[in-house]
Design an enzyme around this catalytic site. Sequence first.
Site, PDB file in Angstrom:
ATOM      1  CG  HIS A  97      49.662  61.269  66.958  1.00  0.00           C
ATOM      2  ND1 HIS A  97      48.290  61.258  67.086  1.00  0.00           N
ATOM      3  CD2 HIS A  97      49.967  60.384  65.973  1.00  0.00           C
ATOM      4  CE1 HIS A  97      47.794  60.395  66.202  1.00  0.00           C
ATOM      5  NE2 HIS A  97      48.794  59.853  65.523  1.00  0.00           N
ATOM      6  CD  GLU A 173      49.999  60.244  61.651  1.00  0.00           C
ATOM      7  OE1 GLU A 173      49.923  59.051  61.368  1.00  0.00           O
ATOM      8  OE2 GLU A 173      49.782  60.687  62.794  1.00  0.00           O
TER       9      GLU A 173
HETATM   10  P1  13P Z   1      45.258  55.063  61.337  1.00  0.00           P
HETATM   11  O1  13P Z   1      46.295  54.295  60.541  1.00  0.00           O
HETATM   12  O2  13P Z   1      44.449  54.208  62.226  1.00  0.00           O
HETATM   13  O3  13P Z   1      44.451  55.952  60.426  1.00  0.00           O
HETATM   14  O4  13P Z   1      46.085  56.046  62.317  1.00  0.00           O
HETATM   15  C1  13P Z   1      47.067  56.850  61.781  1.00  0.00           C
HETATM   16  C2  13P Z   1      47.848  57.433  62.899  1.00  0.00           C
HETATM   17  O5  13P Z   1      47.380  58.314  63.614  1.00  0.00           O
HETATM   18  C3  13P Z   1      49.195  56.914  63.162  1.00  0.00           C
HETATM   19  O6  13P Z   1      49.879  57.731  64.049  1.00  0.00           O
END
Ligand code: 13P
Length: 254
Positions: A97, A173
């Site tokens: 992550h 992400e």
């Molecule tokens: P947010 O949805 O708060 O932007 O976070 C995304 C995230 O890091 C999920 O792993």
Amino acid sequence: MQKIIAANWKMHKTRPEAAQFAAQIAQELAKGTPEGRLALIFPPYTDIATVADAFAGVTNLAVGGQNFYPAENGAFTGEISPAMLRDAGAVWALVGHSERRHVFGESDELIARKTAFGLEQGFKVMLCVGETLDERESGQLKAVLSRQLSTAITPLDPKDRARLSDRLVIAYEPVWAIGTGKVAGPDEIVEAHGVVRSFLRDLVGGNADEMPILYGGSVKPANASTILGLDNVDGLLVGGASLEAASFLAILRA
Ligand code: 13P
């Protein structure tokens, strides 16, 4: 392909708070999970057993760990092993992550070891990748995604690599979209997911098109359906908007 809607609670919720959320979700989903959807929750370690117990017997609803250390046991103060996560009820594990990479300084090499060990221990692994704003603005999107994917996937045994699509999931992400309210635009998501898909074809071969690629970064009930409709988007990884049961359920049903 079934769409995966995953909640990453990060460092939120005590056990009573987790129990209340999980009971509400389990009660709603016991009536029927939205067609073609799998719901996943990644709670903090102390909440995993509470959430897993509440979900017992409900289909298409599973629990995972946000992280683990790649060893069976040993002198690793403050860490948790895959066997401990499994014992608490987790069947999934997040690896790499953005906050592990950028807040805790995890290297691509450590993330590769975690990916291999998590798979070896029988977990379904969700490998997170994504570029920072600087990397994107300096034209390094492809280079970063290629490096993050290949360091984690290349060391895996080639005969396993071809059969990874039901055990390895990728979450794209973009770091600049996490917790900022700044969601990536449809073109940016389609471009990045296309890049991930094409690297996966090189890295895992035949089954690459069946490997789910999730989007994460400021997903909300209001934008979930649009994002889920984009090419190569097979699910969502949700942070802030997954903390309230009503909001998570709205995303699950989007
Ligand atoms: P947010 O949805 O708060 O932007 O976070 C995304 C995230 O890091 C999920 O792993």
